[in-house]
Design a protein around this motif. Sequence first.
Motif, PDB file in Angstrom:
ATOM      1  N   MET A   1       5.022  -6.516  -0.183  1.00  0.00           N
ATOM      2  CA  MET A   1       4.509  -6.051  -1.392  1.00  0.00           C
ATOM      3  C   MET A   1       5.967  -5.665  -2.111  1.00  0.00           C
ATOM      4  N   SER A   2       6.194  -6.008  -3.326  1.00  0.00           N
ATOM      5  CA  SER A   2       7.319  -5.850  -3.984  1.00  0.00           C
ATOM      6  C   SER A   2       6.985  -4.430  -4.845  1.00  0.00           C
ATOM      7  N   ASN A   3       8.049  -3.661  -5.100  1.00  0.00           N
ATOM      8  CA  ASN A   3       8.014  -2.438  -6.081  1.00  0.00           C
ATOM      9  C   ASN A   3       6.968  -2.399  -7.133  1.00  0.00           C
ATOM     10  N   LYS A   4       7.172  -3.663  -7.964  1.00  0.00           N
ATOM     11  CA  LYS A   4       6.109  -3.866  -9.119  1.00  0.00           C
ATOM     12  C   LYS A   4       4.536  -4.067  -8.472  1.00  0.00           C
ATOM     13  N   GLU A   5       4.459  -4.757  -7.614  1.00  0.00           N
ATOM     14  CA  GLU A   5       3.031  -4.813  -6.915  1.00  0.00           C
ATOM     15  C   GLU A   5       2.533  -3.505  -6.382  1.00  0.00           C
ATOM     16  N   THR A   6       3.337  -2.697  -5.945  1.00  0.00           N
ATOM     17  CA  THR A   6       3.153  -1.380  -5.446  1.00  0.00           C
ATOM     18  C   THR A   6       2.656  -0.303  -6.354  1.00  0.00           C
ATOM     19  N   THR A   7       3.519  -0.483  -7.483  1.00  0.00           N
ATOM     20  CA  THR A   7       3.058   0.541  -8.736  1.00  0.00           C
ATOM     21  C   THR A   7       2.178  -0.025  -9.508  1.00  0.00           C
ATOM     22  N   ASP A   8       1.707  -1.282  -9.492  1.00  0.00           N
ATOM     23  CA  ASP A   8       0.727  -1.868 -10.092  1.00  0.00           C
ATOM     24  C   ASP A   8      -0.634  -1.417  -9.568  1.00  0.00           C
ATOM     25  N   LYS A   9      -0.803  -1.568  -8.192  1.00  0.00           N
ATOM     26  CA  LYS A   9      -1.590  -1.001  -7.247  1.00  0.00           C
ATOM     27  C   LYS A   9      -2.037   0.223  -7.393  1.00  0.00           C
ATOM     28  N   LEU A  10      -0.885   1.181  -7.342  1.00  0.00           N
ATOM     29  CA  LEU A  10      -1.125   2.423  -7.519  1.00  0.00           C
ATOM     30  C   LEU A  10      -1.675   3.010  -8.668  1.00  0.00           C
ATOM     31  N   LYS A  11      -1.236   2.175  -9.751  1.00  0.00           N
ATOM     32  CA  LYS A  11      -1.876   2.697 -10.961  1.00  0.00           C
ATOM     33  C   LYS A  11      -3.313   2.535 -11.117  1.00  0.00           C
ATOM     34  N   ARG A  12      -3.932   1.549 -10.357  1.00  0.00           N
ATOM     35  CA  ARG A  12      -5.241   1.171 -10.336  1.00  0.00           C
ATOM     36  C   ARG A  12      -6.261   2.172  -9.455  1.00  0.00           C
ATOM     37  N   ILE A  13      -5.580   2.413  -8.339  1.00  0.00           N
ATOM     38  CA  ILE A  13      -6.408   3.050  -7.422  1.00  0.00           C
ATOM     39  C   ILE A  13      -6.854   4.656  -7.546  1.00  0.00           C
ATOM     40  N   ASN A  14      -7.777   5.078  -6.795  1.00  0.00           N
ATOM     41  CA  ASN A  14      -8.239   6.385  -6.962  1.00  0.00           C
ATOM     42  C   ASN A  14      -7.795   7.109  -5.635  1.00  0.00           C
ATOM     43  N   ILE A  15      -6.905   8.129  -5.675  1.00  0.00           N
ATOM     44  CA  ILE A  15      -6.458   8.600  -4.588  1.00  0.00           C
ATOM     45  C   ILE A  15      -7.115  10.121  -4.556  1.00  0.00           C
ATOM     46  N   LEU A  16      -7.608  10.522  -3.280  1.00  0.00           N
ATOM     47  CA  LEU A  16      -8.014  11.936  -2.815  1.00  0.00           C
ATOM     48  C   LEU A  16      -6.952  12.436  -2.011  1.00  0.00           C
ATOM     49  N   VAL A  17      -6.495  13.638  -2.655  1.00  0.00           N
ATOM     50  CA  VAL A  17      -5.547  14.420  -1.670  1.00  0.00           C
ATOM     51  C   VAL A  17      -6.263  15.716  -1.462  1.00  0.00           C
ATOM     52  N   VAL A  18      -6.404  15.946  -0.127  1.00  0.00           N
ATOM     53  CA  VAL A  18      -7.236  17.418   0.444  1.00  0.00           C
ATOM     54  C   VAL A  18      -6.398  17.975   1.358  1.00  0.00           C
TER      55      VAL A  18
ATOM     56  N   SER B   1       5.884   8.339   1.354  1.00  0.00           N
ATOM     57  CA  SER B   1       5.873   7.092   0.318  1.00  0.00           C
ATOM     58  C   SER B   1       5.889   5.915   1.290  1.00  0.00           C
ATOM     59  N   PHE B   2       6.544   5.848   2.302  1.00  0.00           N
ATOM     60  CA  PHE B   2       6.196   4.957   3.286  1.00  0.00           C
ATOM     61  C   PHE B   2       5.105   4.678   3.949  1.00  0.00           C
ATOM     62  N   ARG B   3       4.508   5.663   4.187  1.00  0.00           N
ATOM     63  CA  ARG B   3       3.057   5.529   4.970  1.00  0.00           C
ATOM     64  C   ARG B   3       2.094   5.144   3.822  1.00  0.00           C
ATOM     65  N   VAL B   4       2.071   5.485   2.481  1.00  0.00           N
ATOM     66  CA  VAL B   4       1.070   5.229   1.256  1.00  0.00           C
ATOM     67  C   VAL B   4       1.293   3.744   1.457  1.00  0.00           C
ATOM     68  N   VAL B   5       2.703   3.405   1.021  1.00  0.00           N
ATOM     69  CA  VAL B   5       2.888   1.802   0.786  1.00  0.00           C
ATOM     70  C   VAL B   5       2.301   1.095   1.813  1.00  0.00           C
ATOM     71  N   LYS B   6       2.303   1.446   3.383  1.00  0.00           N
ATOM     72  CA  LYS B   6       1.671   0.603   4.433  1.00  0.00           C
ATOM     73  C   LYS B   6       0.303   0.583   4.103  1.00  0.00           C
ATOM     74  N   LEU B   7      -0.360   1.695   3.502  1.00  0.00           N
ATOM     75  CA  LEU B   7      -1.911   1.877   3.626  1.00  0.00           C
ATOM     76  C   LEU B   7      -2.093   0.894   2.410  1.00  0.00           C
ATOM     77  N   LEU B   8      -1.546   0.796   1.248  1.00  0.00           N
ATOM     78  CA  LEU B   8      -1.959   0.173   0.274  1.00  0.00           C
ATOM     79  C   LEU B   8      -2.214  -1.408   0.573  1.00  0.00           C
ATOM     80  N   ARG B   9      -1.613  -1.804   1.548  1.00  0.00           N
ATOM     81  CA  ARG B   9      -1.931  -3.462   2.135  1.00  0.00           C
ATOM     82  C   ARG B   9      -3.388  -3.496   2.464  1.00  0.00           C
ATOM     83  N   LYS B  10      -4.060  -2.201   2.846  1.00  0.00           N
ATOM     84  CA  LYS B  10      -5.410  -2.371   3.443  1.00  0.00           C
ATOM     85  C   LYS B  10      -6.464  -2.207   2.150  1.00  0.00           C
ATOM     86  N   ILE B  11      -6.140  -1.937   0.863  1.00  0.00           N
ATOM     87  CA  ILE B  11      -7.070  -1.962  -0.145  1.00  0.00           C
ATOM     88  C   ILE B  11      -6.961  -3.097  -0.796  1.00  0.00           C
ATOM     89  N   PRO B  12      -7.895  -3.677  -1.164  1.00  0.00           N
ATOM     90  CA  PRO B  12      -8.401  -4.979  -1.854  1.00  0.00           C
ATOM     91  C   PRO B  12      -7.679  -4.775  -3.361  1.00  0.00           C
TER      92      PRO B  12
END
Length: 135
Positions: free
Chosen positions: A1-18, A124-135
């Motif tokens: 996943m490129s940096n642009k793809e990562t940023t684009d996906k992160l802009k779209r998804i909803n993240i819950l921090v607990v 950051s590394f773990r989050v980017v890795k998990l992004l691959r599991k999100i459609p």
Amino acid sequence: MSNKETTDKLKRINILVVDDMESMVNLVKSCLLSLGAEKITTATNGANAWSILNKKDIDLIICDWDMPKMTGFGLLKLVRESEMHKHIPFLLLTAAREKKLVMDALEAGVSDYLAKPFQPKELSFRVVKLLRKIP
């Protein structure tokens, strides 16, 4: 996943921090914002998080282990038992060093875990890795 793809996906998804510690919530949020995340919701314990999950579409959960009212492990079990939420990647943050706790979380279906204290780059590394599991 490129940096642009990562940023684009992160802009779209909803993240819950607990987390029940405001300083940890702020650290995680800061890291996510620096990666390009825009939709971040926070909760102070698993019970609040469960309520949010049932009202709002969430794509990624980043959750502390040890909290009052409902632990991160308790929330993980509810999420994995729920048809509606079981697909959500779940990153568990823990200060616990006991292998049994980590094994319990892995057996319960945690997507990944990160030991506290951690560096923002590790998160950051773990989050980017998990992004691959999100459609």
